[in-house]
Structure formats: structure tokens, C-alpha cells
Design an enzyme around this catalytic site. Structure first.
Site, mmCIF file in Angstrom:
data_model
loop_
_atom_site.group_PDB
_atom_site.id
_atom_site.type_symbol
_atom_site.label_atom_id
_atom_site.label_comp_id
_atom_site.label_asym_id
_atom_site.label_seq_id
_atom_site.Cartn_x
_atom_site.Cartn_y
_atom_site.Cartn_z
ATOM 1 N N GLN A 1 -7.386 0.329 4.754
ATOM 2 C CA GLN A 1 -8.052 -0.245 5.935
ATOM 3 C C GLN A 1 -9.539 -0.507 5.694
ATOM 4 O O GLN A 1 -10.196 -1.151 6.508
ATOM 5 C CB GLN A 1 -7.888 0.685 7.152
ATOM 6 N N CYS B 1 7.175 4.641 16.963
ATOM 7 C CA CYS B 1 8.195 5.296 16.154
ATOM 8 C C CYS B 1 9.286 4.293 15.830
ATOM 9 O O CYS B 1 9.329 3.197 16.373
ATOM 10 C CB CYS B 1 8.737 6.544 16.844
ATOM 11 N N THR C 1 9.366 -7.560 -12.969
ATOM 12 C CA THR C 1 8.576 -8.781 -13.099
ATOM 13 C C THR C 1 7.577 -8.889 -11.956
ATOM 14 O O THR C 1 7.941 -8.737 -10.789
ATOM 15 C CB THR C 1 9.524 -9.999 -13.106
ATOM 16 N N ASN D 1 -6.545 4.146 10.050
ATOM 17 C CA ASN D 1 -5.939 2.924 10.585
ATOM 18 C C ASN D 1 -5.933 2.864 12.099
ATOM 19 O O ASN D 1 -5.927 1.786 12.684
ATOM 20 C CB ASN D 1 -4.509 2.773 10.051
ATOM 21 N N HIS E 1 -2.415 -7.612 2.365
ATOM 22 C CA HIS E 1 -2.193 -8.229 3.677
ATOM 23 C C HIS E 1 -3.133 -7.725 4.768
ATOM 24 O O HIS E 1 -3.181 -8.286 5.865
ATOM 25 C CB HIS E 1 -0.719 -8.105 4.112
ATOM 26 N N SER F 1 -4.528 -2.923 -0.156
ATOM 27 C CA SER F 1 -3.365 -3.753 0.158
ATOM 28 C C SER F 1 -3.806 -5.145 0.599
ATOM 29 O O SER F 1 -4.673 -5.282 1.465
ATOM 30 C CB SER F 1 -2.549 -3.065 1.262
ATOM 31 N N GLY G 1 0.835 -1.198 0.000
ATOM 32 C CA GLY G 1 0.000 0.000 0.000
ATOM 33 C C GLY G 1 0.871 1.249 0.000
ATOM 34 O O GLY G 1 0.553 2.251 -0.650
ATOM 35 N N THR G 2 1.967 1.181 0.718
ATOM 36 C CA THR G 2 2.910 2.305 0.774
ATOM 37 C C THR G 2 3.399 2.649 -0.632
ATOM 38 O O THR G 2 3.441 3.815 -1.035
ATOM 39 C CB THR G 2 4.110 1.919 1.672
HETATM 40 N N1 PLP Z 1 -2.479 3.175 4.379
HETATM 41 C C1 PLP Z 1 -3.043 2.830 5.533
HETATM 42 C C2 PLP Z 1 -4.276 3.541 5.971
HETATM 43 C C3 PLP Z 1 -2.479 1.830 6.316
HETATM 44 O O1 PLP Z 1 -3.048 1.518 7.480
HETATM 45 C C4 PLP Z 1 -1.300 1.193 5.877
HETATM 46 C C5 PLP Z 1 -0.649 0.173 6.690
HETATM 47 O O2 PLP Z 1 -0.866 0.043 7.865
HETATM 48 C C6 PLP Z 1 -0.764 1.580 4.644
HETATM 49 C C7 PLP Z 1 -1.381 2.569 3.922
HETATM 50 C C8 PLP Z 1 0.460 0.938 4.108
HETATM 51 O O3 PLP Z 1 0.157 -0.326 3.573
HETATM 52 P P1 PLP Z 1 1.291 -1.421 3.422
HETATM 53 O O4 PLP Z 1 1.504 -2.011 4.779
HETATM 54 O O5 PLP Z 1 0.726 -2.411 2.445
HETATM 55 O O6 PLP Z 1 2.489 -0.730 2.909
#
Ligand code: PLP
Length: 375
Positions: free
Chosen positions: A181, A319, A239, A151, A203, A201, A77-78
């Protein structure tokens, strides 16, 4: 940590679902490069396209035609949030909110130190009146990125309303929502939200780590995050991680049943009503997230206590030093740092049972009464 530890931290990640693992195992040892011309490559390509279709259906998008979108597979997701923000904000003003995940907030600030950060109400809802004011002060179409569900607090943001307000002022604005989320926990209809781009995302919904998607309008112009091969519409060369995407597709095709979670969350919160502050309580929230404050007890102390009781929960935020910090989301909601440092997050998942919730309630009450007696 052992197998007997009860897992109540689904917003951090969720256990891999057995059907996702089985689907991944089925392709694990095969040479699946989806760009290869031979039979293995064609099979891999077919698996990728099946997963893409499952993700699109999950978001209620049509497979083709005017409402269809590109589902771009990425690693997290990041990464999806970075691909969007770094790829289509050049020269545009970014508007985001104070409660975004760092992958949106930190990235927005690093692209544009003067980006506009919308405040939230005391209940953790993005302030739409502030948005209206900001829109009136702009000189060109902005890029707006506001999450669908927070989150930490689980508070659901009024993204559809926000999109209408933005488009009324700036019809060509680009609107993104980080729905990491939300997807799999509430119904998400991308078209009805009125956004041009959306992040989800794997996971967080029972799929594997290493797969996520940025879903975009087909005419959105984005600068590639990596160049090389032509994978993922030439926007993310490299890939594709076929096994992880297959696992992601499996959970997207048949999301877990979460219909019992609101009742469990309510059971938890009503049992603690005399001893806990529930943040965001009056807002519409995800059915499985509670951000709870135990008066005068630091979240570090609470985490140690719950760990000793074999309960995996988390502080709203940690942190990088591993030290627990006050939740930036609570600070944004106007809670002072001292109180914010007493908050922990409990997030339930499809496999959570009433007995697990009761075990948490008992451990909470034990700590609460011990600390009250000592005071
Ligand atoms: N955005 C939100 C709201 C999240 O809670 C998170 C992860 O906790 C992310 C993005 C990032 O997702 P990922 O863990 O797949 O990088």
C-alpha cells in the site's frame, strides 16, 4: 455499477493506467517467452530486465554493486508474501503484527501457530516497546515481517526504526516489509528502511493485475515456491507473465503524481470533522486513505447508501461470505466490535478530483442527518 460511479477505493485496486495498457497491448500478441533462445525470447527477456530495473529504481536501489537486490516477479502481493514467509522461516521464530494483511498474518499463523504477533497502539502503530520485550525473550535470530502502510487505516509503520531495534538485538535477523500500500504513494527507499525483503504489487499503483514483486537481498536463502524451470532465480519456476510485468514496469518507471491527494484527504476529513471518527488520525498516514466511522450506522448500511449514490468505497474488511465484518485492524486498535462495524474506508487515487470528494461528503452528510433525525 456503471461508468458514472465515482471510484474511491484505490486501496482495493486502481484503474489500469492508459500508458500501462498501451505498453501491454504492444506485446500482447507476440510469442514472448523470456526463456526462449530466439529473437522473440531475447526481446521478452529485455522487457523483463527493463521492468526489473524500473522496480529497483523506484525503491532507490542501485542497479549493481553491494546495495543491489534481486527483484523477483510473481503474480500478486499475496504470492510475494507467501514466497518470503514460506521460503525463509524454517526453524525460525516469526514476529509479525496484529494489523498485517491476511497474506502475512494468516500465512504466519499457518507456518507457526505460536508466531509472535505484536500489538498496536490506539492509533494503529506497531508497539515498538512490545517488540523490545519480545526480542529479549528469544533464543535465536527471528524473521520479522511488519507492513509499511496499513491497507485499512493508512497508518505508516516505523519500519526503519523497527529494523534498527531488531538488528541491535539480533544482527542476523531477517526483516521483511509488505509495502503493497505504500509504494507509489510515499517515497520508499528500501536500503534506508534496513529491510532484507520487500513486497510490492502492480495493481495498487495503476499497473495491471497479475504482476507483483518480492525484492530480496541477494544472499538471502529462500526455498523455491515452485520448481521446474529456472525462472526468477530458480525461486518461482513458471513462464513469466511478460505483458503484465511490462505494464508493472511502466508504472514503476513513472509513478503517478499523488502530490495533490493529501490536500483532498484533508478537505474530506475536515468537512466531516463533526460527523465522523477518523481512525489513526494522530499517526503519520498515507496521503490518500481515511478510515471513517459514522456513529451508530452499520457499515453495511453505509455501503448500500453510497452504492445508490454511485460512490464506490469499501468497508475495512469483508469476509469470504460477502458479509461485512468488523475490521480486524480496528479491533487490534482497541475499538470494540460494535463501533468497528461502523467504519468504512475511503481511498483516493491520482485521478480523484475535488468534485468527487465533495460528492462523497454530500452523500455522507445526507445519510448522517437522515439517521440522526430518525433516532
Ligand atoms: N498486502 C497489503 C497490505 C494489501 O493491502 C494487499 C491487498 O490488498 C496485499 C498485501 C495483497 O496484494 P495482492 O492483491 O496483489 O495479492
Amino acid at each position: 455499477m456503471d461508468q458514472s460511479t465515482l471510484y474511491l477505493d484505490y486501496n482495493a485496486t486502481s484503474p489500469l493506467r492508459a500508458d500501462a495498457k498501451a505498453a501491454m497491448d504492444a506485446c500482447g500478441l507476440l510469442p514472448y517467452n523470456a526463456s526462449s533462445q530466439h529473437g522473440f525470447g531475447r526481446r521478452a527477456k529485455h522487457l523483463l530486465e527493463e521492468a526489473r530495473a524500473s522496480v529497483a529504481r523506484l525503491l532507490r536501489l542501485p542497479a549493481r554493486g553491494p546495495g543491489s537486490r534481486y527483484v523477483l516477479f510473481v503474480g500478486s502481493g499475496t504470492e510475494a508474501n507467501n514466497l518470503f514467509l514460506r521460503g525463509c522461516t524454517t526453524g525460525k521464530k516469526i514476529i509479525t503484527s496484529s494489523i498485517e494483511h491476511p497474506s502475512v498474518l494468516t500465512t504466519s499463523k499457518s507456518i507457526d501457530p505460536n508466531c509472535i504477533i505484536l500489538p498496536v497502539t490506539a492509533d494503529g502503530v506497531v508497539d515498538l516497546a512490545a517488540l523490545q520485550r519480545v526480542l529479549g525473550s528469544l533464543t535465536s535470530d527471528p524473521v520479522v515481517s511488519v507492513m509499511l502502510a496499513n491497507n485499512e487505516s493508512g497508518v505508516i509503520q516505523p519500519v526503519a526504526e523497527l529494523a534498527k531495534i531488531v538488528r541491535a538485538a539480533w544482527p542476523n535477523a531477517i526483516i521483511h516489509t509488505d509495502a503493497v500500500q505504500a509504494v507509489g504513494r510515499i517515497d520508499v527507499d528500501m536500503e534506508a528502511l534496513g529491510v532484507d525483503a520487500l513486497t510490492l504489487s502492480s495493481h495498487k499503483m495503476g499497473g495491471p493485475l497479475g504482476a507483483a514483486a518480492l525484492v530480496i537481498r541477494k544472499d538471502l536463502v529462500i526455498t523455491p515456491s515452485t520448481t521446474g524451470g529456472g525462472q526468477e532465480q530458480r525461486l518461482r519456476a513458471g513462464t513469466e507473465n511478460v505483458p503484465a510485468i511490462v505494464g508493472f514496469g511502466t508504472v514503476a518507471h513513472a509513478p503517478s503524481d499523488v502530490s495533490h491527494l493529501a490536500a483532498l484527504r484533508d478537505r474530506l476529513e475536515s468537512a466531516l470533522s463533526d460527523t465522523a471518527t477518523v481512525y489513526g488520525q494522530h499517526a503519520t498516514r498515507l496521503p490518500q486513505t481515511s478510515l471513517l466511522g459514522m456513529p451508530d450506522v452499520k457499515n453495511e448500511t453505509q455501503l448500500i447508501h453510497f452504492d445508490l449514490h454511485h460512490l464506490a468505497v469499501s468497508a475495512g474488511s469483508a469476509c469470504s461470505s460477502g458479509k461485512v465484518d468488523a475490521s480486524p485492524v480496528l479491533l487490534a486498535m482497541g475499538i470494540d466490535a460494535e463501533e468497528a462495524a461502523t467504519a468504512i474506508r475511503v481511498s483516493l487515487g491520482p485521478d480523484t478530483t475535488a468534485a468527487e470528494v465533495d460528492a462523497f461528503i454530500a452523500a455522507w452528510q445526507q445519510l448522517y442527518h437522515t439517521t440522526q433525525d430518525a433516532a
